[in-house]
Design an enzyme around this catalytic site. Sequence first.
Site, PDB file in Angstrom:
ATOM      1  CD1 TRP A 354       0.940  -0.165   2.959  1.00 32.42           C
ATOM      2  CD2 TRP A 354      -0.819   1.033   3.632  1.00 32.42           C
ATOM      3  NE1 TRP A 354       1.202   0.257   4.244  1.00 32.42           N
ATOM      4  CE2 TRP A 354       0.134   0.997   4.684  1.00 32.42           C
ATOM      5  CE3 TRP A 354      -2.005   1.725   3.836  1.00 32.42           C
ATOM      6  CZ2 TRP A 354      -0.070   1.641   5.903  1.00 32.42           C
ATOM      7  CZ3 TRP A 354      -2.210   2.348   5.058  1.00 32.42           C
ATOM      8  CH2 TRP A 354      -1.255   2.310   6.068  1.00 32.42           C
ATOM      9  CG  ASP A 355       4.897   0.817   1.028  1.00 38.04           C
ATOM     10  OD1 ASP A 355       5.683   1.186   1.907  1.00 38.04           O
ATOM     11  OD2 ASP A 355       4.368  -0.298   1.041  1.00 38.04           O
ATOM     12  CD  GLU A 493       2.076  -4.859   8.636  1.00 38.36           C
ATOM     13  OE1 GLU A 493       3.221  -4.745   9.132  1.00 38.36           O
ATOM     14  OE2 GLU A 493       1.880  -5.052   7.433  1.00 38.36           O
ATOM     15  CE  LYS A 614       5.981  -3.295  11.216  1.00 36.98           C
ATOM     16  NZ  LYS A 614       5.784  -4.258  10.104  1.00 36.98           N
ATOM     17  CD  GLN A 615       2.848   0.252   9.983  1.00 36.17           C
ATOM     18  OE1 GLN A 615       3.779  -0.540   9.980  1.00 36.17           O
ATOM     19  NE2 GLN A 615       2.302   0.699   8.880  1.00 36.17           N
TER      20      GLN A 615
END
Length: 803
Positions: A354-355, A493, A614-615
């Site tokens: 998805w970057d 994630e 995680k983010q």
Amino acid sequence: MDGWKLVYEGWDPESEPLREALTTLGNGYIATRGALELADAGGPHYPGTYVAGGYNRLKTEVAGRVIENEDLVNWPNWLCLTFRPEGGDWFGGESVELLEYRQELDLQTGMMERICRVRDSEGRETSLRSRRIVHMANMHLAAIEWTLTPENWSGRIELRSALDGTVTNSGVERYRQLNSQHLEPLEAAAADGEGIYLLVQTIQSRVEMAQAARTRVFKDAEQLELERQVDQRPGYIEERVNLECEQGQSLKMEKVVAIYTSRDWAISAPGNEACRAIQRVGSFDDLYRTHRLAWERLWYRCDIELEGARAAQLALRVHIFHLLQTVSPNTVELDVGVPARGLHGEAYRGHIFWDELYIFPFLQLRAPEITRALLMYRYRRLDEARRNAREQGFKGALYPWQSGSDGREETQILHLNPRSGRWLPDNTHLQRHVNAAIALNVWRQYQATGRRDIICTHGAHIILEVARFWTDIAEFNPERGRYEIRGVVGPDEYHTAYPNAEEPGLNNNAYTNVMAAWVLDCACRVVALLDDDCQLEIFEDLQITDEEVKNWDEISHKLFVPFHDDGIISQFEGYELLEEFDWEGYRAKYGDIHRLDRILEAEGDSPNRYKVSKQADVLMLFYLFSAERLAQLFEQLDYPFKPEMIPRNIEYYLRRTSHGSTLSAIVNSWVQARGDRQRSWRWFEAAVRSDLSDVQGGTTKEGIHMGAMAGTVDLVQRCYSGIVLREGVLWLNPQLPRDLKEINSRIQYRGHWFRYRVNHERLTVTFEGAWEPYARIGFNGKVYTFKRGETKVFDLETRAEIA
């Protein structure tokens, strides 16, 4: 240095893999890591070469099951160039004593230069200057120039130039238990006239690659006539020449390489084309001239000048440079996506995630033809996305979390935790939110270009089929009077299931549900945007009814979003019931806790039990949408949304995030840019260092982090410059952090080129020109009309135009 050169002084084997990744040269079609020409793969060296879209599949038995992975292939090493004095050993990185070493990447011209002085076991000292390019204007060409000077000796010297197709995919240690032999040799021979050529083929995908190399030697600017000895073995070919050299007198050697694959257009066969190319091409200097011009034109469109932030300036240009080497004007004619780790290494197996969400905004305001080509990669795989949805019991289209050659789901079934050594199930394919990211990229392309044909020809098909998927996966809960989306994984994630649950997946991930509501609303807007003929054709093709469109609108107003603690958006339903985590204790115990998932699994525990991320997950909403647009979305969903909720949610989730992704700092910087500019700048500084300093401790050597690099550039371009695209107008509302004195750049909006310069006092905008004589810019609630060539200056304190 001057903001344009990345320089490494001294030889450092520990840092060499990182340096190789960061000095990769590419042109959107091929890329080659910045490894020594003298060295084969092994130790600190990994001379990988990658082709955009060049994938192959292999099977491996792991933990009692056969798994299949598709990888971006490491193609033949064309760098191979070495020498030896008569009776001596071939010069390599470890066979000589290094007296001096310097490596320099010139970002402005796209050239890598390496200077070294060496002493062999006989005491012979030699200086070597190497220059290398991967041609930006002619995507099939690359070249090396050596200047070799014997400093304290004279005698005969033997030069060896080779093409090595015996390479494997071995650049990522945790993948080395998997099959990695992707190439099989087909042919190797001397090329007609001069040079050598090699033809290989991938084992499963049957993509052929031909490389042809022409090596010439010059003395006092005169080309030497040489006797060439050619040797070969399966997958490898070399030519050797012998010549005399004199103390203090330099020899210049040129190796020009042509690379073609069977996927290329307008060729008879890759081998024939490569051999013809090296016969026709000029000298290294000829190639460098046209290569430099191509980079000059790219930088004119894409450079961002910063004042008062010297380190950030260099880092930003490094990031732009690697972005343009991964996707460039050459990409426009290719069927490729953007690998999350660029064309710089083998991490993530070269897959597309998805970057694009972080990468597209910069390019859409500089080179929208590139992002249109990248969106075509998604459109061509729409049928595969439909098949994926059907196989999982849904209507519409479901794009994969990881994509490769044909658009099937490439997410690994098992992944290795290098800390525990265990192979574990991988459930990240449940990140359905990738669908929303692709739809958003399509809509942003339309916003940036104003091209309705983007919507009518391809974009509407993607957005409407994605809307169908969200409609079908959403289930109505009569007790709540709301639609729910169950069994997904969010951007975080770490959380892939509820504690002790037998099945993976979470319910009502807030980011996923809000993005689904946005997609459904966008689909309704797309339908309204279509003219009658276009709408009729698309409705016929996709068998869409008016009733279905009404259903999209209804669900877009009734999706469930969980909250807790009076205004905290819950990451997913039940998040508030998880345990708090002992952050201080784990930092004291492990130091680096970026990858808490690996640490906890190695302890026999799981992040699914804790309030850890995680983010960014919830915070992605504040990253993608302005406060005003987000308020509209929550109002549409009939949830209260007050401005003070933003800083509360930011603080809540920042305290519970390990920042195990390089994307984390991007989002953190963005969401704090309005409320705490200095804190935002500190996150920005961390983000621009993430790859240059390899803050994750060894991941960048496996490939750069494309989303993080592009995200830092977009932070300056859109966030700090205050660019918002809204209702056919580009609005500017700059907010510079204290340490950033000025931004100077150009952008393209709907075919119009603008130059803008912003500091803490003034905003200066010039309409440079386009097909139309007039253009519009919005500032402080007012739209201003510009004539071609006109400049307007605005006072940022009074928020008014300066007459």
